[in-house]
Scaffold this active site. Structure first.
Site, PDB file in Angstrom:
ATOM      1  N   GLY A 186      -1.042  -2.680  -7.638  1.00 47.17           N
ATOM      2  CA  GLY A 186      -1.389  -1.580  -8.532  1.00 47.17           C
ATOM      3  C   GLY A 186      -1.005  -1.913  -9.951  1.00 47.17           C
ATOM      4  CG  ASP A 298      -3.928   7.573 -11.155  1.00 48.11           C
ATOM      5  OD1 ASP A 298      -5.117   7.550 -11.571  1.00 48.11           O
ATOM      6  OD2 ASP A 298      -3.320   6.553 -10.796  1.00 48.11           O
TER       7      ASP A 298
HETATM    8  P1  ATP Z   1      -2.695   2.094  -9.163  1.00 44.83           P
HETATM    9  O1  ATP Z   1      -2.295   3.290  -9.988  1.00 44.83           O
HETATM   10  O2  ATP Z   1      -3.274   0.957  -9.945  1.00 44.83           O
HETATM   11  O3  ATP Z   1      -3.509   2.486  -7.986  1.00 44.83           O
HETATM   12  P2  ATP Z   1       0.091   1.744  -8.366  1.00 44.83           P
HETATM   13  O4  ATP Z   1       0.823   0.614  -8.987  1.00 44.83           O
HETATM   14  O5  ATP Z   1       0.482   3.100  -8.804  1.00 44.83           O
HETATM   15  O6  ATP Z   1      -1.410   1.466  -8.513  1.00 44.83           O
HETATM   16  P3  ATP Z   1      -0.016   2.505  -5.595  1.00 44.83           P
HETATM   17  O7  ATP Z   1      -1.340   3.169  -5.726  1.00 44.83           O
HETATM   18  O8  ATP Z   1       1.157   3.360  -5.296  1.00 44.83           O
HETATM   19  O9  ATP Z   1       0.295   1.593  -6.827  1.00 44.83           O
HETATM   20  O10 ATP Z   1      -0.116   1.358  -4.507  1.00 44.83           O
HETATM   21  C1  ATP Z   1      -1.064   0.331  -4.603  1.00 44.83           C
HETATM   22  C2  ATP Z   1      -1.752   0.171  -3.247  1.00 44.83           C
HETATM   23  O11 ATP Z   1      -0.798  -0.163  -2.229  1.00 44.83           O
HETATM   24  C3  ATP Z   1      -2.429   1.428  -2.761  1.00 44.83           C
HETATM   25  O12 ATP Z   1      -3.738   1.577  -3.270  1.00 44.83           O
HETATM   26  C4  ATP Z   1      -2.404   1.239  -1.244  1.00 44.83           C
HETATM   27  O13 ATP Z   1      -3.474   0.405  -0.818  1.00 44.83           O
HETATM   28  C5  ATP Z   1      -1.104   0.483  -0.991  1.00 44.83           C
HETATM   29  N1  ATP Z   1      -0.015   1.434  -0.639  1.00 44.83           N
HETATM   30  C6  ATP Z   1       0.747   2.114  -1.503  1.00 44.83           C
HETATM   31  N2  ATP Z   1       1.659   2.888  -0.862  1.00 44.83           N
HETATM   32  C7  ATP Z   1       1.451   2.695   0.451  1.00 44.83           C
HETATM   33  C8  ATP Z   1       2.076   3.190   1.646  1.00 44.83           C
HETATM   34  N3  ATP Z   1       3.065   4.063   1.580  1.00 44.83           N
HETATM   35  N4  ATP Z   1       1.619   2.760   2.827  1.00 44.83           N
HETATM   36  C9  ATP Z   1       0.584   1.871   2.887  1.00 44.83           C
HETATM   37  N5  ATP Z   1      -0.039   1.356   1.826  1.00 44.83           N
HETATM   38  C10 ATP Z   1       0.374   1.748   0.601  1.00 44.83           C
HETATM   39 MG    MG Z   2      -3.023   3.769  -6.698  1.00 42.60          MG
END
Ligand code: ATP
Ligand code: MG
Length: 605
Positions: A186, A298
């Site tokens: 992410g 988001d």
């Molecule tokens: P972005 O805002 O760019 O989507 P981010 O850095 O905020 O990313 P997240 O969306 O929290 O990150 O996590 C990235 C990816 O990891 C998610 O789209 C999902 O595929 C996977 N992921 C996140 N949390 C979990 C979880 N608790 N269990 C399984 N997969 C997860």
């Molecule tokens: Mg995300």
């Protein structure tokens, strides 16, 4: 008299161009762009905004003054990505991007299947690896260990009681957990599947990119917020590690993957009642955070995930942009994803709980139709459609969708945030409150093709980095807002090599003046109107001087000179007299050189 035309000319305009090309491995991909443009053009293709596409054994580029074709033969998986054609003319440089999808037989799953949520009667078996792929079946993964189901007495996996999370500042996550394969990447870091070394419990670990203090503050802010959120529809934070070398949040593991990916699966039934069920769960989760005056900011399909691959339960993840609203303070933000952000975000006006409701409206619209209501050809265009709050129900895509569903969406996608449905009102809306599976008139299966295309585009965007330039939350006063930059898009950011190639296109247009069509000798009768015309090419645009018997001609009522943007130069002499007989010359010059051509005019009595 020196003539030059001041019109800078228009940018090349792409004519009905391709958006996506899908090709199997080993086949030939033909990417073709037609455009309209006047004057000289130079063009180049850039792969994934980084690499200049050069001719080679597999690559053939054919350019004309109104099109460019890129033919890739024996396509390889690495050829996948975005191909942007940059076309430079005297008006500037325009570009168009075509995404190339390469279909290949999937790789085997990245890991062997593993077990979570083990109870005496059930278990969840999960594996990660390539998702849906039309081109074939992969080799099998490695075998899992042998699992026995007689595990009565062992702890169940579902989070049933909530613990107070205190970040561990003395250990690293790896001291307590095995780190397995990557689940996702992410904006703020990477997420891995983990298992607890002592208990074997499976969970997810979000490893923040926390090198500078701004990133650390953002990571801590997400953890602090997550610790307060205890609701079955929200991913739970189970532990956290905060040491100088890493910040990690341990989350319950959610095995079912993104909701939309699940929906497009062939074995999955996609109907309006099912959609109501998902929307209701999203609303329940968001109602809970809104009751704590927290905005998610988001909400988008990829942040709605399925609890497991069998049922229809979902959870909301990714609170990286969430923020608590404080009484009497305006919160303005500069982040989000163009297709899903509300007009107030784009306009840099205060956001509030209703900002999430807009995004829920967008999600619902896509869920039912597979189409994204504000999707433009570029992020800038998308943002413009959002600020204009310009959307409609495409009759073809909403064919068979109930009026209640449309009314529900209409209650959310309202420009004035004060008039949008709140979570309570949305949950009480007839579509959500009264719809159930017994409502037979709308159990028709919804078309998944558009949603597949939507997902493919989202993936491509993620890899193409066409994401909204992201800035962390900014709390500021109204006067700050006036000076802040408007929401910006880095879709045009190019790698260094690509940027140089595009910058050098203008040089390729350079050429010394040349007469494409020369003057011709003319014989005319006295009193006639005579046109002497020629066409000049050259860049930078040549300046033109007309000479009559070697003396420069001036414009008068009788003598007119014209020079248009297509390089056509005309000298018009009205009411010619015998004294106008002689040699007329047209001289064109630019910084690279000059050219002349001449003709004799004979005026007969
Ligand atoms: P972005 O805002 O760019 O989507 P981010 O850095 O905020 O990313 P997240 O969306 O929290 O990150 O996590 C990235 C990816 O990891 C998610 O789209 C999902 O595929 C996977 N992921 C996140 N949390 C979990 C979880 N608790 N269990 C399984 N997969 C997860
Ligand atoms: Mg995300």
């Amino acid at each position: 008299m020196r003539l030059s035309f001041c019109s800078p000319g228009a940018l090349a305009e792409f004519l009905d161009p391709q958006q996506q090309v899908v090709v199997g491995v080993g086949r030939t991909a033909r990417l073709h762009c037609r455009f309209s443009s006047s004057g000289p053009v130079a063009s180049c293709w850039i792969h994934d905004r980084e690499k200049v596409v050069l001719e080679g054994p597999r690559v053939c580029v054919t350019n004309t003054c109104s099109s460019s074709t890129l033919v890739l033969s024996d396509v390889l998986p690495v050829d996948v990505g975005s191909y942007s054609l940059f076309v430079c003319n005297r008006g500037g440089t325009a570009h168009w991007t075509i995404s190339l999808r390469v279909i290949d037989r999937p790789d085997p799953p990245a890991s062997c299947p593993f077990v979570s949520q083990l109870t005496p009667t059930s278990l969840v078996l999960s594996w990660s690896g390539p998702c849906y792929n039309a081109a074939g079946v992969s080799d099998p993964s490695k075998e899992s260990d042998c699992i026995k189901m007689n595990t009565a007495g062992e702890p169940q996996w579902e989070v049933t009681s909530y613990v107070e999370v205190v970040p561990d500042t003395t250990h690293k996550a790896r001291d307590h957990y095995h780190v397995h394969e990557k689940l996702g990447v992410g904006k703020f870091g990477e997420v891995y599947r983990m298992s607890h070394k002592q208990t074997g419990w499976v969970c997810a670990g979000k490893f923040y990119r926390a090198r500078v203090s701004r990133e650390k503050t953002a990571a801590r802010q997400e953890i602090k917020l997550m610790k307060q959120l205890h609701h079955p529809k929200l991913v739970q934070c189970l532990a956290a590690y905060d040491t100088p070398s890493e910040i990690v949040m341990i989350l319950e593991y959610i095995a079912g993957g993104e909701l939309f990916e699940r929906i497009v699966d062939e074995n999955f039934e996609h109907t309006e009642p099912n959609s109501v069920n998902y929307m209701r769960q999203i609303l329940e989760g968001i109602q809970y955070i809104h009751s704590k005056r927290i905005v998610h900011l988001d909400l988008k399909p990829e942040n709605i995930v399925c609890v497991n691959s069998a049922g229809t339960l979902i959870k909301i993840i990714d609170f990286g942009l969430a923020s608590k609203l404080e009484a009497g303070k305006h919160l303005m933000v500069l982040h989000g994803t163009p297709e899903f952000v509300a007009p107030e975000v784009v306009n840099y006006e205060p956001v509030d709980l209703a900002t999430d409701m807009w995004s829920i409206g967008v999600i619902c619209y896509i869920l039912l139709s597979g189409e994204s209501p504000f999707q433009g050809n570029s992020d800038a265009e998308t943002l413009a459609l959002v600020t204009a709050a310009q959307w409609e129900f495409n009759p073809e895509s909403f064919d068979g969708i109930t009026d209640e569903a449309k009314d529900f969406i209409s209650g959310l996608l309202r420009e004035d945030k004060r008039t949008r449905l709140s979570c309570e009102k949305a949950l009480a809306h007839p579509w959500i409150a009264l719809f159930d599976d017994s409502n037979s008139r709308s159990t028709k299966s919804l078309n998944k093709d558009k949603m597949r295309r939507f997902l493919a585009r989202q993936k491509w965007k993620k890899t193409g980095k066409a994401l909204l330039a992201l800035k962390r939350m900014v709390h500021c006063s109204k006067s700050d807002a006036l000076h802040s930059p408007s929401i910006s898009v880095d879709a045009n950011a190019l790698g260094k090599e690509a940027e140089q190639a595009v910058a050098s296109l203008e040089k390729q247009l350079w050429s010394e003046p040349r007469f494409h069509r020369a003057l011709h000798d003319l014989t005319e009768s006295c009193g006639a109107t005579v046109h002497l015309a020629c066409t000049i090419q050259g860049y930078p645009d040549p300046e033109v001087v007309w000479l009559f018997d070697e003396a420069p001609l001036e414009k008068t009522r009788r003598v007119q000179m014209n020079y248009d943007k297509n390089g056509i130069c005309t000298l018009t002499l009205a009411q010619v007299q015998p004294g106008d007989s002689g040699i007329y010359k047209c001289c064109a010059s630019n910084s690279l050189g000059q050219a002349r051509c001449s003709a004799r005019l004979t005026v007969q009595l």
